[in-house]
Design an enzyme around this catalytic site. Structure first.
Site, PDB file in Angstrom:
ATOM      1  N   TYR B  37       0.798  -1.164   0.060  1.00  8.54           N
ATOM      2  CA  TYR B  37       0.039   0.079  -0.091  1.00  8.54           C
ATOM      3  C   TYR B  37       0.902   1.148   0.112  1.00  8.54           C
ATOM      4  O   TYR B  37       1.802   1.235   0.728  1.00  8.54           O
ATOM      5  CB  TYR B  37      -0.794  -0.034   1.292  1.00  8.54           C
ATOM      6  CG  TYR B  37      -2.012  -1.019   1.506  1.00  8.54           C
ATOM      7  CD1 TYR B  37      -2.793  -0.807   0.216  1.00  8.54           C
ATOM      8  CD2 TYR B  37      -1.949  -1.943   2.555  1.00  8.54           C
ATOM      9  CE1 TYR B  37      -4.100  -2.179   0.420  1.00  8.54           C
ATOM     10  CE2 TYR B  37      -3.023  -2.791   2.531  1.00  8.54           C
ATOM     11  CZ  TYR B  37      -3.812  -3.008   1.552  1.00  8.54           C
ATOM     12  OH  TYR B  37      -4.835  -3.627   1.667  1.00  8.54           O
ATOM     13  N   HIS B 193     -13.279   3.027   4.815  1.00  9.26           N
ATOM     14  CA  HIS B 193     -12.290   2.224   4.731  1.00  9.26           C
ATOM     15  C   HIS B 193     -11.761   1.284   5.789  1.00  9.26           C
ATOM     16  O   HIS B 193     -10.577   0.817   5.782  1.00  9.26           O
ATOM     17  CB  HIS B 193     -10.924   3.223   4.536  1.00  9.26           C
ATOM     18  CG  HIS B 193     -10.865   4.088   2.923  1.00  9.26           C
ATOM     19  ND1 HIS B 193     -10.999   5.307   2.917  1.00  9.26           N
ATOM     20  CD2 HIS B 193     -10.655   3.390   1.957  1.00  9.26           C
ATOM     21  CE1 HIS B 193     -11.223   5.496   1.627  1.00  9.26           C
ATOM     22  NE2 HIS B 193     -10.698   4.347   0.814  1.00  9.26           N
ATOM     23  N   ARG B 223      -5.207   7.569  -8.383  1.00 12.49           N
ATOM     24  CA  ARG B 223      -4.476   6.596  -8.105  1.00 12.49           C
ATOM     25  C   ARG B 223      -4.853   5.255  -8.770  1.00 12.49           C
ATOM     26  O   ARG B 223      -6.156   5.244  -9.077  1.00 12.49           O
ATOM     27  CB  ARG B 223      -4.252   6.722  -6.407  1.00 12.49           C
ATOM     28  CG  ARG B 223      -5.754   6.334  -5.832  1.00 12.49           C
ATOM     29  CD  ARG B 223      -5.439   6.235  -4.194  1.00 12.49           C
ATOM     30  NE  ARG B 223      -4.671   5.116  -3.792  1.00 12.49           N
ATOM     31  CZ  ARG B 223      -5.309   3.625  -3.408  1.00 12.49           C
ATOM     32  NH1 ARG B 223      -6.529   3.725  -3.531  1.00 12.49           N
ATOM     33  NH2 ARG B 223      -4.552   3.160  -3.050  1.00 12.49           N
ATOM     34  N   ASN B 225      -5.830   1.121  -7.845  1.00 14.33           N
ATOM     35  CA  ASN B 225      -5.767   0.132  -6.889  1.00 14.33           C
ATOM     36  C   ASN B 225      -6.138  -1.003  -7.798  1.00 14.33           C
ATOM     37  O   ASN B 225      -6.595  -1.036  -8.943  1.00 14.33           O
ATOM     38  CB  ASN B 225      -7.192   0.344  -6.022  1.00 14.33           C
ATOM     39  CG  ASN B 225      -6.981  -0.389  -4.604  1.00 14.33           C
ATOM     40  OD1 ASN B 225      -6.108  -1.117  -4.535  1.00 14.33           O
ATOM     41  ND2 ASN B 225      -8.235  -0.177  -4.021  1.00 14.33           N
ATOM     42  N   GLU B 265      -8.639  -0.653 -10.553  1.00 15.75           N
ATOM     43  CA  GLU B 265      -9.482   0.752 -10.355  1.00 15.75           C
ATOM     44  C   GLU B 265      -8.532   1.677 -10.834  1.00 15.75           C
ATOM     45  O   GLU B 265      -7.440   2.092 -10.059  1.00 15.75           O
ATOM     46  CB  GLU B 265      -9.916   0.544  -9.173  1.00 15.75           C
ATOM     47  CG  GLU B 265     -11.125  -0.418  -8.894  1.00 15.75           C
ATOM     48  CD  GLU B 265     -11.473  -0.393  -7.422  1.00 15.75           C
ATOM     49  OE1 GLU B 265     -12.415  -1.283  -7.166  1.00 15.75           O
ATOM     50  OE2 GLU B 265     -11.020   0.322  -6.559  1.00 15.75           O
ATOM     51  N   TYR B 316      -7.464 -10.253   2.056  1.00 14.35           N
ATOM     52  CA  TYR B 316      -8.642  -9.103   1.844  1.00 14.35           C
ATOM     53  C   TYR B 316      -8.849  -9.100   0.532  1.00 14.35           C
ATOM     54  O   TYR B 316     -10.317  -8.695   0.232  1.00 14.35           O
ATOM     55  CB  TYR B 316      -7.710  -7.797   2.362  1.00 14.35           C
ATOM     56  CG  TYR B 316      -8.679  -6.662   2.051  1.00 14.35           C
ATOM     57  CD1 TYR B 316      -9.814  -6.454   2.457  1.00 14.35           C
ATOM     58  CD2 TYR B 316      -8.267  -5.604   1.145  1.00 14.35           C
ATOM     59  CE1 TYR B 316     -10.915  -5.324   2.394  1.00 14.35           C
ATOM     60  CE2 TYR B 316      -9.136  -4.634   0.731  1.00 14.35           C
ATOM     61  CZ  TYR B 316     -10.260  -4.317   1.379  1.00 14.35           C
ATOM     62  OH  TYR B 316     -10.962  -3.378   0.971  1.00 14.35           O
ATOM     63  N   LYS B 317      -8.106  -9.281  -0.376  1.00 15.95           N
ATOM     64  CA  LYS B 317      -8.646  -9.072  -1.710  1.00 15.95           C
ATOM     65  C   LYS B 317      -9.164 -10.522  -2.533  1.00 15.95           C
ATOM     66  O   LYS B 317      -9.675 -10.398  -3.521  1.00 15.95           O
ATOM     67  CB  LYS B 317      -7.320  -8.913  -2.794  1.00 15.95           C
ATOM     68  CG  LYS B 317      -6.838  -7.405  -2.527  1.00 15.95           C
ATOM     69  CD  LYS B 317      -5.663  -7.029  -3.361  1.00 15.95           C
ATOM     70  CE  LYS B 317      -4.696  -5.762  -3.234  1.00 15.95           C
ATOM     71  NZ  LYS B 317      -5.734  -4.580  -3.593  1.00 15.95           N
TER      72      LYS B 317
END
Lengths: 200, 346, 319
Positions: B37, B193, B223, B225, B265, B316-317
């Site tokens: 991140y 978030h 940005r 993602n 994204e 998480y993904k």
């Protein structure tokens, strides 16, 4: 994902707003004990400006209403259920003015319902003074059918509407007054672990 | 040059695929051979021709298919598009941003004529033409945000700024990476978030919020993602997880190339002038592993990023279940050669 | 430079009250100026010989007409140059540079009702805010206090435009804003906003608290001009540069004069954008901002370079 979630509300505890022209304390069950504790931090004048809406819930046997009456609040309304408390609250807020301070004490779903009424009345949630007392039970919204399951003490839990086995996430919505429940075994149907009693 | 819009699907028979030009258009998200991140915010200025960065609002060959899929999702679940009552000014700001960008950068497909508050909008690919009064809800067939975002690729959230925070008070979200607008609407920046692991601890959101609160008119930022998706499915909302979750178990060494997609994204944010709100656009792109390996630099890097991904982030993904199978498949396309820095193909 | 710069021409200069001038600014080389929301400000960059003066002013023209911007400038009693220049030297036709609008004083759009309290030149943000509230058809009332009829700006036109929603108070006629009366009994969902002298802001904040109002419904805009002090030196830890700061200069201005770009938005100690880490300090830090908490000020490791300064010889910043 069990670490402290930033969407999880914090309930710092009841403290009196000595400037408020009128105090509105909404409480249920063991929340009454938070109000009695509050009384030790403030004065009789404070309660002379205070209306208490109380739902006995599971604490009927403890007769908190007698103790609350002894605080000599301006009004003490003892109501039989969550819906009747919320109906009365809505009516009071409809004509309340900006000098009113709202307090909520009780279980998390109860506080959540009070905050929802507050938001609907134009009160910022940060203005509401809260204290969590009693059970750690949760209200859980099934993200699939959107049904609310009340009094959740286990994880996972079956949705009381569509029956899906939900993993209860710590993610909390103030607008809905509920935690998020997501199907636990979508990737391996039938693999849901047995419910574990964790929100007592 | 006009775009050729493809007739394809994001559900059922999943006929979605990228043309060679669309592969090179794809915003590959890794600038080095590992991932962690980072705030990674940069000015959203026009970038290289033929890439997703060329124009502020990117329209590509999947436009009609995307809009069709959004319409299906909204028909099944209208709660994917919601706006709290105080967000109407921001909705109109969004109409202006999208219409002016689309008409300026894709004049063969969209046109906008403005005479004061009398606006005339033509969307040729979707065969839509409307004359309306800017600021008057009654003159559009739908609420302003829903009207224009049913005609623009990408999800959109409108963030109200007050009390030193940003509040997600409106949005249309039909192609999200497993988060629910219906659940998150009304939340503050850190609240929505909250489920993201690790990033809070390293202060990512504190810095990002401070930066965004100071965002100025005319200085959009972006940005990237990323996540991965099985099958080219846009609607991977928690609401429909019972339908698509099982897909994650269907990856085999034989079908990785077609089933596993890198999903990027391109998140862009603009300060909206009249409402002082911020629009957060989440423009998603899908790329099949078979398409990705047509770019040698990307195949090497994708393989290395997946191999070194922290397990919390993989979980998480939602890619833990097929991560190894994908790594094994990609290893055939990684000859161990060094890669050049930066996103673009060599 | 962190703000987008726009070239404009001073199209009108008008004295609207004692010590108050209105400037109308029109764009150079473009058809219109950026749209903005009620309560936004812009920073005027005014060339004055060797130096450039940069001061924030609220936009008072309508957000729905961006063919020009209007600002009002009160001549400061001890002007550092900016307001004196505008009063004494500025002429119609002068080209100047302004920043793109930034809003640090927006209304809360959830509010059911807005009470606006202005003192003196503090009326300016409310001029654009009222246009917006009128446009959005939201209930509001303005309470506007000023020294006297001569020293107050725009009160006649406000009364004319907004009628009974505007309440005017002249101090020299013994009129004061009836704060307690107007705060008591307001329905839930009312928000109050104040802009004016610092003492007035404190008076309203205290009055709202005493009336039992939650802090969430009380909003204010407090810009400070950088107060003067003694000379000192700024050392920049990263670049190794050394910059002298004069007694009537802020650190931000000194850095800009030395050709160093430092971030800012409000130049009035309100927004936090210019927060800078202090590496070391030989002297006492004078925090003049409204952004850092008392605890942060006491810790002494951060400073707002737009308004705060040092009483001592040298401060070393993480720049």
């Amino acid at each position: 994902m069990a670490a402290a979630m930033l969407s999880r509300p914090v309930y710092p505890g009841l403290v009196p707003d000595m400037h408020a022209k009128h105090n509105l304390i909404v409480t249920e069950g063991e929340g009454a004990e938070a109000v009695l504790d509050l009384a030790t931090k403030t004065s009789a004048e404070f309660f002379a400006r205070t209306t208490i809406l109380y739902c006995t819930a599971g604490s009927a046997a403890k007769d908190h209403e007698t103790a609350l009456a002894k605080l000599n609040p301006k009004h003490l309304w003892v109501l039989p259920s969550l819906p009747t408390v919320m109906f009365r609250l809505k009516g009071v807020l409809a004509t309340a003015d900006m000098g009113t301070r709202l307090y909520a004490a009780g279980t998390e779903p109860f506080i959540g319902s009070v905050i929802q009424e507050a938001l609907a009345a134009g009160i910022d949630f940060k203005s509401v003074v809260t204290e969590h007392r009693g059970s750690a039970k949760r209200r859980v919204q099934c993200v699939h059918c959107k049904g609310m399951t009340e009094n959740v003490t286990t994880n996972p839990v079956a949705c009381s509407h569509c029956g899906i086995n939900l993993f209860v996430r710590d993610h909390y919505s103030r607008r809905l007054g509920a935690f998020q429940g997501v199907i636990i075994d979508a990737e391996e149907p039938g693999s849901a672990p047995p419910p574990e009693e964790i929100y007592r | 040059m006009g775009l050729m819009f493809k007739d394809e699907t994001y559900r059922g028979d999943f006929t979605f695929a990228n043309s060679p030009a669309a592969i090179r258009h794809f915003p590959f998200p890794f600038h080095e051979d590992k991932y962690m991140y980072a705030v990674n915010i940069e000015p959203h200025v026009p970038g290289r021709k033929g890439t997703a960065y060329e124009f502020p609002i990117d329209i590509d060959e999947h436009y009609l298919a995307d809009m069709r899929d959004r319409a299906i999702t909204l028909a099944e679940d209208p709660l994917r598009c919601q706006s709290l009552p105080h967000m109407l000014a921001a909705e109109w700001d969004l109409v202006e941003l999208l219409m002016t960008s689309m008409a300026r950068d894709y004049p063969e497909h969209f046109s906008l004529t403005r005479d004061g508050d009398q606006w005339h909008w033509i969307n040729r690919p979707m065969k839509i033409e409307d004359k309306f009064t800017f600021g008057n809800v009654a003159t559009l067939p739908l609420r302003p945000m829903e009207y224009i975002t049913r005609q623009c690729q990408g999800d959109f959230c409108l963030l109200d700024q007050r009390d030193g925070d940003l509040w997600m008070d409106a949005g249309i979200v039909t192609s999200q990476a497993d988060w629910s607008l219906d659940f998150d609407i009304g939340m503050s920046f850190k609240e929505w978030h909250a489920p993201v692991p690790m990033a809070h601890e390293i202060g990512i959101f504190d810095r990002a919020l401070k930066f965004l609160l100071a965002m100025q008119i005319g200085h959009p930022v972006r940005r990237l993602n990323w996540t991965m998706t099985i099958n080219p499915r846009l609607d991977t909302a928690p609401e429909t997880y019972p339908k698509w979750g099982i897909d994650r178990t269907t990856v085999t060494p034989e079908n990785v190339g077609d089933k596993v997609h890198l999903r990027v994204e391109l998140q862009a944010l603009w300060r909206l002038p009249r409402s002082n709100a911020i629009v957060f656009s989440i423009r998603g792109y899908l790329l099949k592993m078979r398409e990705l390996v047509t770019i040698p630099k990307w195949s090497r890097r994708m393989h290395r990023v997946l191999k070194t991904l922290p397990p919390e982030i993989a979980a998480y993904k939602g890619l833990s279940r097929y991560q190894q199978t994908t790594i094994d498949w990609l290893s055939k396309y990684d000859d161990g050669q060094p890669t050049s820095l930066g996103f673009f193909p060599d | 430079m962190t703000t987008n710069q726009i070239r404009v021409r001073v199209a009108e200069v008008e004295t609207v009250a004692a010590q108050i001038r209105r400037l109308k600014l029109v764009p150079i080389g473009m058809s219109g100026l950026p749209d903005f929301s009620g309560g936004a400000h812009t920073i005027l960059s005014i060339p004055d010989g060797e130096r450039t003066l940069r001061n924030p002013y609220s936009l008072m023209s309508s957000p729905y007409d961006t063919s020009s911007y209007e600002v009002s400038v009160l001549k400061a009693a001890e002007s550092r140059g900016g307001s004196a220049f505008i009063h004494d030297k500025i002429r119609e036709g002068l080209p100047i540079t302004i920043s793109a609008p930034v809003n640090l004083f927006p209304v809360d759009r959830r509010a059911r009702r807005h009470i606006l309290i202005a003192g003196g030149i503090g009326i300016t943000p409310f001029m654009s805010i009222m246009r917006q509230l009128e446009h959005d058809d939201v209930p509001f009332e303005l309470h506007y206090g000023m020294r006297s009829q001569e020293r107050g700006a725009y009160w006649r036109q406000l009364r004319e435009t907004y009628g009974h929603r505007v309440h005017i108070y002249f101090e020299d006629q013994g009129q004061t804003i009836p704060l307690k009366t107007l705060l008591d009994g307001q329905p839930l969902g009312t928000h109050v906003y104040v802009c004016g002298p610092s003492t007035m802001i404190d008076w309203v904040l205290n009055g709202a608290r005493d009336a039992g109002w939650p802090a969430e419904n009380v909003h204010y805009e407090r810009f400070s001009a950088p107060p003067p002090g003694t000379s000192f030196t700024v050392e920049l830890a990263r670049s190794g540069k050394t910059v002298p700061v004069g007694p009537h200069q802020s650190m931000l201005e000194a850095l800009e004069a030395a050709g160093i770009d430092a971030p800012y938005l409000c130049r009035g100690g309100a927004c936090g954008q210019c927060e800078t880490r202090i590496v070391s300090c030989a002297g006492a830090i004078q925090h003049n901002d409204h952004y850092l908490s008392d605890a942060e000020k006491a810790a002494g490791d951060k400073i707002m370079i737009c308004v705060s300064r040092v009483d001592g010889s040298t401060v070393t910043l993480d720049l």
